[in-house]
Design an enzyme around this catalytic site. Structure first.
Site, PDB file in Angstrom:
ATOM      1  N   PRO A  69      -8.900  36.214 -35.029  1.00  0.00           N
ATOM      2  CA  PRO A  69      -9.913  37.275 -34.951  1.00  0.00           C
ATOM      3  C   PRO A  69      -9.821  38.007 -33.618  1.00  0.00           C
ATOM      4  CG  PRO A  69     -10.905  35.115 -34.589  1.00  0.00           C
ATOM      5  CD  PRO A  69      -9.479  34.872 -35.007  1.00  0.00           C
ATOM      6  N   MET A  70      -9.752  39.325 -33.679  1.00  0.00           N
ATOM      7  CA  MET A  70      -9.672  40.100 -32.434  1.00  0.00           C
ATOM      8  C   MET A  70     -10.541  41.345 -32.498  1.00  0.00           C
ATOM      9  SD  MET A  70      -5.713  39.689 -31.249  1.00  0.00           S
ATOM     10  CE  MET A  70      -5.099  39.837 -32.909  1.00  0.00           C
ATOM     11  N   GLN A  99     -14.839  37.325 -39.781  1.00  0.00           N
ATOM     12  CA  GLN A  99     -15.397  36.375 -38.823  1.00  0.00           C
ATOM     13  C   GLN A  99     -16.822  36.816 -38.487  1.00  0.00           C
ATOM     14  OE1 GLN A  99     -14.701  36.270 -34.524  1.00  0.00           O
ATOM     15  NE2 GLN A  99     -14.155  34.105 -34.690  1.00  0.00           N
ATOM     16  N   HIS A 106     -18.113  32.260 -36.175  1.00  0.00           N
ATOM     17  CA  HIS A 106     -17.670  32.208 -34.767  1.00  0.00           C
ATOM     18  C   HIS A 106     -18.599  31.267 -34.000  1.00  0.00           C
ATOM     19  CE1 HIS A 106     -16.064  33.141 -30.960  1.00  0.00           C
ATOM     20  NE2 HIS A 106     -16.014  34.453 -31.006  1.00  0.00           N
ATOM     21  N   GLY A 107     -18.105  30.057 -33.796  1.00  0.00           N
ATOM     22  CA  GLY A 107     -18.905  29.071 -33.070  1.00  0.00           C
ATOM     23  C   GLY A 107     -18.314  28.764 -31.701  1.00  0.00           C
ATOM     24  N   ALA A 108     -17.535  29.707 -31.151  1.00  0.00           N
ATOM     25  CA  ALA A 108     -16.746  29.428 -29.936  1.00  0.00           C
ATOM     26  C   ALA A 108     -17.116  30.355 -28.785  1.00  0.00           C
ATOM     27  CB  ALA A 108     -15.259  29.577 -30.271  1.00  0.00           C
ATOM     28  N   HIS A 109     -16.437  30.133 -27.650  1.00  0.00           N
ATOM     29  CA  HIS A 109     -16.334  31.077 -26.519  1.00  0.00           C
ATOM     30  C   HIS A 109     -17.652  31.425 -25.836  1.00  0.00           C
ATOM     31  CE1 HIS A 109     -12.439  32.670 -28.705  1.00  0.00           C
ATOM     32  NE2 HIS A 109     -12.397  31.392 -28.400  1.00  0.00           N
ATOM     33  N   TYR A 154     -20.614  32.184 -27.245  1.00  0.00           N
ATOM     34  CA  TYR A 154     -21.543  33.070 -27.974  1.00  0.00           C
ATOM     35  C   TYR A 154     -22.636  32.225 -28.651  1.00  0.00           C
ATOM     36  CZ  TYR A 154     -18.124  36.709 -26.983  1.00  0.00           C
ATOM     37  OH  TYR A 154     -17.283  37.594 -26.336  1.00  0.00           O
TER      38      TYR A 154
HETATM   39  C1  LIG Z   1      -8.452  41.951 -27.794  1.00  0.00           C
HETATM   40  C2  LIG Z   1      -8.949  40.586 -28.181  1.00  0.00           C
HETATM   41  C3  LIG Z   1     -10.133  40.450 -28.875  1.00  0.00           C
HETATM   42  C4  LIG Z   1     -10.602  39.179 -29.259  1.00  0.00           C
HETATM   43  N1  LIG Z   1     -11.742  39.077 -30.024  1.00  0.00           N
HETATM   44  C5  LIG Z   1     -12.102  37.882 -30.549  1.00  0.00           C
HETATM   45  C6  LIG Z   1     -13.147  37.780 -31.511  1.00  0.00           C
HETATM   46  O1  LIG Z   1     -13.758  38.771 -31.958  1.00  0.00           O
HETATM   47  N2  LIG Z   1     -13.458  36.545 -31.969  1.00  0.00           N
HETATM   48  C7  LIG Z   1     -12.810  35.420 -31.545  1.00  0.00           C
HETATM   49  O2  LIG Z   1     -13.142  34.328 -31.987  1.00  0.00           O
HETATM   50  N3  LIG Z   1     -11.811  35.497 -30.645  1.00  0.00           N
HETATM   51  C8  LIG Z   1     -11.417  36.694 -30.174  1.00  0.00           C
HETATM   52  N4  LIG Z   1     -10.328  36.787 -29.325  1.00  0.00           N
HETATM   53  C9  LIG Z   1      -9.531  35.569 -29.047  1.00  0.00           C
HETATM   54  C10 LIG Z   1      -8.361  35.471 -30.048  1.00  0.00           C
HETATM   55  O3  LIG Z   1      -8.807  35.222 -31.355  1.00  0.00           O
HETATM   56  C11 LIG Z   1      -7.386  34.349 -29.669  1.00  0.00           C
HETATM   57  O4  LIG Z   1      -8.055  33.116 -29.704  1.00  0.00           O
HETATM   58  C12 LIG Z   1      -6.787  34.544 -28.283  1.00  0.00           C
HETATM   59  O5  LIG Z   1      -6.309  35.880 -28.132  1.00  0.00           O
HETATM   60  C13 LIG Z   1      -5.631  33.582 -28.046  1.00  0.00           C
HETATM   61  O6  LIG Z   1      -4.597  33.835 -28.947  1.00  0.00           O
HETATM   62  P1  LIG Z   1      -3.256  34.604 -28.451  1.00  0.00           P
HETATM   63  O7  LIG Z   1      -2.851  33.904 -27.215  1.00  0.00           O
HETATM   64  O8  LIG Z   1      -2.300  34.442 -29.607  1.00  0.00           O
HETATM   65  O9  LIG Z   1      -3.624  36.027 -28.204  1.00  0.00           O
HETATM   66  C14 LIG Z   1      -9.862  38.032 -28.911  1.00  0.00           C
HETATM   67  C15 LIG Z   1      -8.673  38.180 -28.179  1.00  0.00           C
HETATM   68  C16 LIG Z   1      -8.195  39.426 -27.834  1.00  0.00           C
HETATM   69  C17 LIG Z   1      -6.883  39.534 -27.102  1.00  0.00           C
END
Ligand SMILES: Cc1cc2nc3c(=O)[nH]c(=O)nc-3n(C[C@H](O)[C@H](O)[C@H](O)COP(=O)(O)O)c2cc1C
Length: 366
Positions: free
Chosen positions: A25-26, A102, A169-172, A174
């Site tokens: 998810p990004m 997500q 989304h139960g992480a990071h 939030y």
């Molecule tokens: C631009 C961007 C936006 C992201 N937004 C979310 C998000 O909305 N939800 C989430 O759980 N993680 C989000 N992440 C984290 C990513 O899902 C992922 O865990 C993280 O980028 C590590 O993976 P990678 O090293 O392959 O990029 C985001 C990461 C990036 C780079």
């Protein structure tokens, strides 16, 4: 080493994934007033065309007044937003892809924008955004009940629109994670307490309500992380026993898969074993487990936000762990944000065509 292990099909609760590659998810913040545009739909469609086994959408807000902290993040409620999501899933399906939204509530992580505010006060367990930072009151019982219901309604809507699964989304750091973390949850009621299983009660209630709303067969994932954006060094569970006490209630409440967010997938979770977070989650719960974190890239995503360019990196260590059975699925973030054809290139061994990740890619929907 050929990447064959990544391209083995996987039966995820009846969902036939063609391979193990999951788009992480990004957040893209390209959905004005919470409505995904045709460009957003086309962006996801390109990942489906690029052989991604399962796409997880950017975080999208359930129906609470302050679930989103950015007006350009898509909402997952209301006719206009849901119609737009219907176009997204139809595009992805037309390209043969599979997708889960997500569901994301930001909780106490307030907006950085000065020209915009959400429709109501920020939700949080205890009015604490990080240890020592009190900004308001915690959620009332009614707020909590409404938030649980909002997640479940959004999950039911995702199923109705034709999505193939749903992720919470139960992480990071939030909202759901703010309940897990003792640094932000000092409640003395059912949703708080000194023990992790007590603080997991909010997530478990959301999962139960979600399961009841979507029925027994719809796959539900929950994304969790030890680390918080407020403090990268937090470890909610510092032993396997504590991790089991945290994750098992989530599986019992209805989660089919645990999506274990690490910044670098190769880092062992506990001393004495090289298993990573996803490895332990699978071993301890038996649930489907998803790893993530710098797959195919040299640097992690927080460094990427800071402007560090990541280069393509070997998949050998990832494949070693996947082949050993540590986890079932592999989420890929930036490599797929940068290049919709990443999975195809890996599958066909076209490694010389893999691209660097540069944060300028975050500004566009390529
Ligand atoms: C631009 C961007 C936006 C992201 N937004 C979310 C998000 O909305 N939800 C989430 O759980 N993680 C989000 N992440 C984290 C990513 O899902 C992922 O865990 C993280 O980028 C590590 O993976 P990678 O090293 O392959 O990029 C985001 C990461 C990036 C780079």
């Amino acid at each position: 080493m050929a990447a064959d292990a990544l391209f083995q099909p996987f039966d995820f609760k009846g969902l036939k994934l063609p391979n193990r590659v999951v788009m992480a998810p990004m957040t893209r913040s390209q959905s004005p007033a919470g409505v995904a545009t045709p460009e957003v739909a086309a962006y996801y469609r390109r990942r489906a065309e690029g052989q991604v086994g399962l796409i997880i959408s950017e975080g999208t807000g359930p129906e609470r007044p302050a679930a989103r902290n950015d007006p350009n993040v898509p909402a997952f409620h209301g006719e206009e937003s849901l119609d737009a999501w219907k176009d997204v899933i139809d595009e992805v399906h037309a390209a043969g892809g599979l997708m889960a939204p997500q569901l994301w509530h930001v909780g106490a992580i307030r907006s950085h924008r000065e020209d915009w505010a959400p429709a109501g006060p920020y939700d949080s367990p205890s009015g604490i955004s990080r240890p020592g930072h009190k900004f308001g009151e915690g959620m009332s019982d009614a707020d909590i009940a409404d938030a649980i219901d909002a997640f479940a309604r959004a999950a039911a809507d995702s199923q109705r629109l034709g999505f193939d699964a749903v992720e919470l989304h139960g992480a990071h750091g939030y909202l759901i994670d703010q309940f897990f973390w003792e640094g932000t949850n000092v409640r003395a009621d059912l949703f708080g307490g000194p023990e992790l299983p007590q603080r997991a009660c909010f997530a478990a209630e959301i999962l139960k309500a979600t399961r009841a709303a979507v029925g027994p067969d719809f796959p539900i994932m929950i994304r969790v992380s030890q680390w918080k954006q407020q403090d990268f060094n937090v470890k909610l569970a510092d032993t396997p026993k504590a991790m089991e006490a945290w994750l098992m209630p989530l599986v019992e409440a209805g989660a089919d898969a645990i999506h274990c967010s690490q910044r670098r997938f190769w880092e062992p979770e506990f001393e004495g074993s090289d298993l990573n977070f996803a490895g332990w989650a699978k071993k301890l719960t038996g649930a489907v487990s998803i790893t993530v974190g710098s797959v195919g890239l040299t640097g992690d995503f927080i460094a990427g936000y800071g402007g560090e360019v990541s280069k393509p990196a070997s998949l050998d260590e990832l494949l070693r762990r996947l082949e050993r059975g540590d986890f079932d699925l592999v989420a890929v973030g930036r490599a797929l944000l940068q290049d919709a054809q990443w999975a195809v290139k890996i599958h066909e061994g076209r490694t010389s065509e893999l691209m660097d990740f540069d944060r300028s890619a975050m500004a566009t929907l390529n």
